[in-house]
Design a protein around this motif. Structure first.
Motif, mmCIF file in Angstrom:
data_model
loop_
_atom_site.group_PDB
_atom_site.id
_atom_site.type_symbol
_atom_site.label_atom_id
_atom_site.label_comp_id
_atom_site.label_asym_id
_atom_site.label_seq_id
_atom_site.Cartn_x
_atom_site.Cartn_y
_atom_site.Cartn_z
ATOM 1 N N ARG A 1 95.301 39.250 -36.039
ATOM 2 C CA ARG A 1 96.394 40.123 -34.530
ATOM 3 C C ARG A 1 97.416 38.393 -34.358
ATOM 4 O O ARG A 1 98.384 38.744 -33.771
ATOM 5 C CB ARG A 1 94.750 39.587 -33.942
ATOM 6 C CG ARG A 1 95.877 40.852 -31.886
ATOM 7 C CD ARG A 1 94.633 40.858 -31.397
ATOM 8 N NE ARG A 1 94.145 41.741 -31.272
ATOM 9 C CZ ARG A 1 93.139 42.407 -31.141
ATOM 10 N NH1 ARG A 1 92.561 41.391 -29.343
ATOM 11 N NH2 ARG A 1 92.078 43.285 -31.647
ATOM 12 N N TYR A 2 96.955 37.058 -34.374
ATOM 13 C CA TYR A 2 97.042 36.417 -34.443
ATOM 14 C C TYR A 2 98.847 36.051 -35.225
ATOM 15 O O TYR A 2 99.699 35.972 -35.070
ATOM 16 C CB TYR A 2 96.462 34.408 -34.393
ATOM 17 C CG TYR A 2 97.182 33.597 -34.486
ATOM 18 C CD1 TYR A 2 96.391 33.087 -33.017
ATOM 19 C CD2 TYR A 2 98.567 33.022 -34.532
ATOM 20 C CE1 TYR A 2 97.032 32.374 -32.620
ATOM 21 C CE2 TYR A 2 98.739 32.296 -33.995
ATOM 22 C CZ TYR A 2 98.177 31.623 -33.277
ATOM 23 O OH TYR A 2 98.429 30.127 -32.237
ATOM 24 N N TRP A 3 98.416 36.343 -36.442
ATOM 25 C CA TRP A 3 99.404 36.139 -37.153
ATOM 26 C C TRP A 3 100.820 37.586 -37.031
ATOM 27 O O TRP A 3 102.065 37.321 -36.948
ATOM 28 C CB TRP A 3 99.007 36.094 -38.053
ATOM 29 C CG TRP A 3 99.992 36.526 -39.476
ATOM 30 C CD1 TRP A 3 100.476 37.606 -40.916
ATOM 31 C CD2 TRP A 3 101.538 35.719 -39.475
ATOM 32 N NE1 TRP A 3 101.271 37.136 -41.351
ATOM 33 C CE2 TRP A 3 102.110 36.186 -41.203
ATOM 34 C CE3 TRP A 3 101.655 35.002 -39.489
ATOM 35 C CZ2 TRP A 3 103.286 35.664 -41.753
ATOM 36 C CZ3 TRP A 3 102.983 33.997 -40.019
ATOM 37 C CH2 TRP A 3 103.835 34.673 -40.808
ATOM 38 N N THR B 1 93.520 28.726 -36.894
ATOM 39 C CA THR B 1 92.629 29.283 -35.762
ATOM 40 C C THR B 1 91.904 29.231 -35.931
ATOM 41 O O THR B 1 90.423 29.223 -34.152
ATOM 42 C CB THR B 1 93.662 30.933 -35.283
ATOM 43 O OG1 THR B 1 93.054 31.541 -36.211
ATOM 44 C CG2 THR B 1 94.828 30.772 -35.851
ATOM 45 N N SER C 1 89.509 32.054 -35.915
ATOM 46 C CA SER C 1 89.591 33.025 -35.086
ATOM 47 C C SER C 1 89.191 34.086 -35.640
ATOM 48 O O SER C 1 89.132 34.368 -37.046
ATOM 49 C CB SER C 1 91.632 33.409 -34.097
ATOM 50 O OG SER C 1 91.432 35.263 -33.655
ATOM 51 N N ASP D 1 100.998 38.902 -33.925
ATOM 52 C CA ASP D 1 102.277 38.433 -32.638
ATOM 53 C C ASP D 1 102.075 37.006 -33.290
ATOM 54 O O ASP D 1 104.207 36.860 -32.631
ATOM 55 C CB ASP D 1 100.769 37.564 -31.444
ATOM 56 C CG ASP D 1 99.947 38.989 -31.059
ATOM 57 O OD1 ASP D 1 100.337 40.185 -31.020
ATOM 58 O OD2 ASP D 1 99.008 38.428 -30.660
ATOM 59 N N LEU D 2 102.522 35.997 -33.681
ATOM 60 C CA LEU D 2 103.297 34.949 -34.929
ATOM 61 C C LEU D 2 104.292 35.541 -34.649
ATOM 62 O O LEU D 2 105.240 34.890 -34.731
ATOM 63 C CB LEU D 2 102.862 34.056 -35.505
ATOM 64 C CG LEU D 2 103.113 32.779 -35.703
ATOM 65 C CD1 LEU D 2 103.478 31.977 -34.558
ATOM 66 C CD2 LEU D 2 102.202 32.360 -36.687
ATOM 67 N N SER E 1 96.860 23.499 -34.043
ATOM 68 C CA SER E 1 95.719 23.748 -34.363
ATOM 69 C C SER E 1 95.299 22.242 -34.796
ATOM 70 O O SER E 1 95.829 21.223 -35.551
ATOM 71 C CB SER E 1 95.335 24.352 -35.443
ATOM 72 O OG SER E 1 94.168 24.253 -35.942
ATOM 73 N N VAL F 1 96.323 30.517 -41.792
ATOM 74 C CA VAL F 1 96.199 30.980 -40.447
ATOM 75 C C VAL F 1 94.901 31.406 -39.356
ATOM 76 O O VAL F 1 94.045 30.800 -38.661
ATOM 77 C CB VAL F 1 96.858 32.417 -40.173
ATOM 78 C CG1 VAL F 1 96.424 32.169 -38.462
ATOM 79 C CG2 VAL F 1 98.446 32.601 -40.132
ATOM 80 N N VAL G 1 101.283 26.813 -35.072
ATOM 81 C CA VAL G 1 100.232 27.184 -34.893
ATOM 82 C C VAL G 1 99.488 25.472 -34.226
ATOM 83 O O VAL G 1 99.175 25.042 -35.171
ATOM 84 C CB VAL G 1 99.384 27.585 -35.596
ATOM 85 C CG1 VAL G 1 97.272 27.638 -35.556
ATOM 86 C CG2 VAL G 1 99.959 28.364 -35.850
ATOM 87 N N TYR H 1 90.221 37.240 -35.532
ATOM 88 C CA TYR H 1 91.238 37.905 -34.971
ATOM 89 C C TYR H 1 92.737 37.221 -35.990
ATOM 90 O O TYR H 1 93.029 37.578 -35.526
ATOM 91 C CB TYR H 1 91.755 37.971 -33.489
ATOM 92 C CG TYR H 1 90.216 39.121 -33.100
ATOM 93 C CD1 TYR H 1 89.774 40.209 -32.711
ATOM 94 C CD2 TYR H 1 88.924 38.025 -32.207
ATOM 95 C CE1 TYR H 1 89.108 40.929 -32.182
ATOM 96 C CE2 TYR H 1 88.520 38.999 -31.711
ATOM 97 C CZ TYR H 1 87.864 39.508 -31.708
ATOM 98 O OH TYR H 1 87.151 40.492 -30.979
ATOM 99 N N ALA H 2 92.349 37.113 -36.843
ATOM 100 C CA ALA H 2 93.304 36.088 -37.605
ATOM 101 C C ALA H 2 94.296 37.182 -38.214
ATOM 102 O O ALA H 2 95.948 36.492 -37.570
ATOM 103 C CB ALA H 2 93.413 35.743 -39.265
#
Length: 281
Positions: free
Chosen positions: A43-45, A36, A38, A47-48, A97, A32, A95, A40-41
């Motif tokens: 947090r992204y994961w 991304t 990011s 949420d995903l 990307s 991830v 995702v 904040y990977a």
């Protein structure tokens, strides 16, 4: 399990090879992070996962996501979401990307390398030999480790051809054999050596490797002699094969006065902890 940090586009993706189940596991958060770019990977994961769970109507988006202990950037072992290449390919599609296609090709390459190794086990052994040499193992130890791996491969080939499921059933039979010859389970033996995610066989002594190979060789030959098929019949063969090696172990220990099963490992001194001693029979 054996951890293999690897690079993709300059970023580390941790992957683990479980020899007991013969499955590659990849760190989802690392993939991830690559996709991304990011900070904040996590947090992204998170949420995903929630989104996928809602879409699938389940708490877990895919059944093959497990928590394994991997080395974090701070050097500590932390539980980390891991998935197989097949599951990751499905996750990547979720995702958006520009790196989605390159990482799909990378995952496919890893799978292709594994297929090559299954078709020609010598490739896997050659890679392993180089790794052990880099870690300072002696030529004698490496020769015994490789002999044991060949014995293991022949046994797992038999299991595949006789209705044994890769993964959980491989692990069940492996543990039965180990418990029978050594007197301790695989996890108990790892605890004795102070191991966490490391592969037990990579930290065995020469004697432990020899008796493991004898137990697995005996198991395969017993299985072949009765055409053991399915888990119940192969459990019986595993116990019988392990007991043969246990008898030989007991004879050697009676002659030498030393235990074959030990808490010694190849961990660096700073990584070692107080290990448990094997209880006397």
């Amino acid at each position: 399990m054996k951890i293999f940090p690897t690079e993709f586009d300059g970023q580390t993706i941790r992957r683990v090879y479980d020899e007991a189940t013969e499955i590659w596991w990849f760190s989802v958060i690392d993939v991830v992070q690559v996709l991304t770019e990011s900070t904040y990977a996590n947090r992204y994961w998170s949420d995903l996962k929630r989104k996928l769970a809602q879409e699938a109507g389940s708490e877990q988006p895919y059944e093959k996501i497990v928590r394994l202990k991997l080395t974090a950037p701070d050097g500590k072992q932390r539980d980390t979401d891991c998935a197989t290449a097949e599951t990751l390919l499905r996750l990547v599609q979720s995702v958006p990307s520009p790196k989605a296609e390159p990482i799909k090709r990378w995952l496919a390459k890893v799978g292709y390398e594994r297929m090559q190794e299954l078709a020609d086990p010598a490739l896997s052994l050659d890679r392993a030999r180089q790794t052990w040499q880099q870690h300072g193992r002696s030529d004698k130890w490496i020769a015994q480790r490789m002999t044991g791996q060949e014995t293991r491969n022949k046994l797992t080939d038999y299991w595949r051809d006789h209705d044994i499921k890769e993964g959980s059933e491989f692990a069940i039979l492996t543990n039965i054999i180990h418990q029978e010859w050594s007197g301790v389970s695989v996890n108990e033996h790892k605890d004795m050596k102070g191991l966490k995610s490391q592969n037990l066989r990579d930290h065995m002594s020469e004697a432990e490797l020899i008796f493991t190979a004898l137990a697995e060789l005996s198991t395969r030959q017993i299985s072949e002699s009765v055409d053991a098929t399915g888990l119940p019949q192969n459990k019986t063969a595993a116990k019988a094969g392990g007991r043969i090696a246990a008898q030989a172990r007991n004879q050697l220990e009676n002659q030498t006065g030393k235990s074959v099963v030990t808490g010694e490992s190849f961990l660096p001194p700073t990584a070692k902890k107080t290990v448990k001693k094997l209880p006397k029979a």
